[in-house]
Design an enzyme around this catalytic site. Structure first.
Site, PDB file in Angstrom:
ATOM      1  N   LEU A 116      20.565  29.280 -15.164  1.00  0.00           N
ATOM      2  CA  LEU A 116      21.933  29.200 -14.646  1.00  0.00           C
ATOM      3  C   LEU A 116      22.164  27.957 -13.777  1.00  0.00           C
ATOM      4  CD1 LEU A 116      22.618  32.950 -13.726  1.00  0.00           C
ATOM      5  CD2 LEU A 116      23.104  31.736 -15.862  1.00  0.00           C
TER       6      LEU A 116
ATOM      7  N   SER B 204      18.671  24.642 -10.021  1.00  0.00           N
ATOM      8  CA  SER B 204      18.096  23.373  -9.556  1.00  0.00           C
ATOM      9  C   SER B 204      19.173  22.319  -9.341  1.00  0.00           C
ATOM     10  CB  SER B 204      17.062  22.867 -10.561  1.00  0.00           C
ATOM     11  OG  SER B 204      15.998  23.782 -10.698  1.00  0.00           O
TER      12      SER B 204
ATOM     13  N   ILE C 163      16.776  31.984  -9.300  1.00  0.00           N
ATOM     14  CA  ILE C 163      15.956  30.807  -9.581  1.00  0.00           C
ATOM     15  C   ILE C 163      15.293  30.948 -10.948  1.00  0.00           C
ATOM     16  CG2 ILE C 163      13.921  29.507  -8.829  1.00  0.00           C
ATOM     17  CD1 ILE C 163      14.615  30.307  -5.969  1.00  0.00           C
TER      18      ILE C 163
ATOM     19  N   ASP D 219      23.641  19.635 -16.258  1.00  0.00           N
ATOM     20  CA  ASP D 219      23.660  20.540 -15.101  1.00  0.00           C
ATOM     21  C   ASP D 219      24.184  19.858 -13.846  1.00  0.00           C
ATOM     22  OD1 ASP D 219      22.576  22.289 -16.910  1.00  0.00           O
ATOM     23  OD2 ASP D 219      20.911  22.916 -15.642  1.00  0.00           O
TER      24      ASP D 219
END
Length: 298
Positions: free
Chosen positions: A91, A94, A87, A137
């Site tokens: 990377l 989320s 977390i 993301d």
């Protein structure tokens, strides 16, 4: 129903991609798993704790449930999360949890969402939590593979070993994005030129990635890291780590929003082996599969 989504590495283009420049991003072989079960109330269970619909402890999961409910109302659901992705590490944890939860909800409540639908919902969740974002993301967590963003052009990556080292410092994307936005407000003529330089670096990297050209990629890693440092998203710990890796023959840079999180590096096999031992790093595989259903429960 259980689903999973991959972590990601931004190879080139952090922050500039928020302002319509290019980035090169790849999914990697670390995954977040989410299981959704119909229930009489909303319950979220993760390594962060057990809550109801909670926008502080579980902001991404909570907004994912809220956004999904706009398409198909639900009375209650139990969401259980497990993840291989560190977390606040840069990377994409989320986005991975958001996409995995949406996919699990889609399967459990038979909403019939396409991957494009899931991406669009995850994009809204990113904005709900961060206020600003490129959508990179959520896109990679949904579709996997390696891409030139925002063109959505798939990229084939040659035989390249990617070293990842977690600095141990938390990287809070929303905070870093806000920091860069405020810097740009004060100095737009300077910061936009930095974004243009990052854009050029990302575009130049595409052919080098296809060829597996470590020499060129090493130079581009160095240049990209210099630009990120100029944006104020590096830290003294990251700078020191990058310098120490350079002494081993490894070119390293931030991946993700910065302010902490992970750095990635490339170099020859001997240098990478030594760095893995000296810095507790690990190797990742590029081009991992996107969101998918899983057969067994968490």
């Amino acid at each position: 129903m259980k689903a999973s989504a991959p972590a990601k590495i931004i190879l080139f283009g952090e922050h500039a991609v928020v302002y319509k420049r290019h980035a090169v991003v790849t999914a990697i072989n670390l995954r977040c798993y989410a299981e959704a079960k119909k229930s009489s109330k909303i319950k979220i269970i993760s390594p962060l704790g057990t809550t109801g619909l909670d926008f502080e402890v579980h902001p991404y999961v909570s907004y994912a449930i809220k956004r999904f409910s706009e398409i198909k109302p639900i009375n209650g659901v139990e969401i259980r999360i497990e993840s291989e992705i560190p977390i606040a590490s840069g990377l994409g944890s989320s986005a991975a949890v958001t996409v995995a939860v949406l996919k699990a909800l889609d399967g459990e409540f038979e909403a019939g969402l396409s991957d494009e639908d899931i991406f669009e919902l995850a994009r809204k969740v990113e904005l709900d939590v961060q206020g600003i974002g490129s959508g990179t993301d959520p896109f990679i967590a949904t579709f996997g593979g390696a891409w030139l963003i925002p063109d959505r052009k798939p990229i084939k990556i040659g035989n390249i070993k990617l070293l990842v080292i977690n600095t141990g410092e938390s990287s809070i994307t929303a905070e870093m994005v806000k920091k860069v936005a405020e810097l740009r407000e004060r100095h737009p003529e300077v910061i936009d030129r930095i974004f243009d330089a990052i854009d050029a670096i990302a575009l130049k990297s595409v052919d080098a990635l296809k060829r597996g050209d470590i020499t060129t990629l090493s130079e581009l890693f160095f240049l990209n890291q210099c630009m990120l440092k100029a944006l104020g998203v590096s830290t003294s710990k990251i700078d020191e780590l990058v310098d120490r890796l350079a002494e081993l023959g490894i070119s390293a840079k931030i991946t993700g929003a910065g302010g902490g999180g992970c750095v990635i590096g490339i170099g020859d096999d001997e240098s990478i082996e030594k760095a893995m031992k000296d810095f507790d790093g690990f190797l990742v595989e590029a081009g991992a599969e996107g969101v998918r259903f899983e057969e067994e429960g968490v």
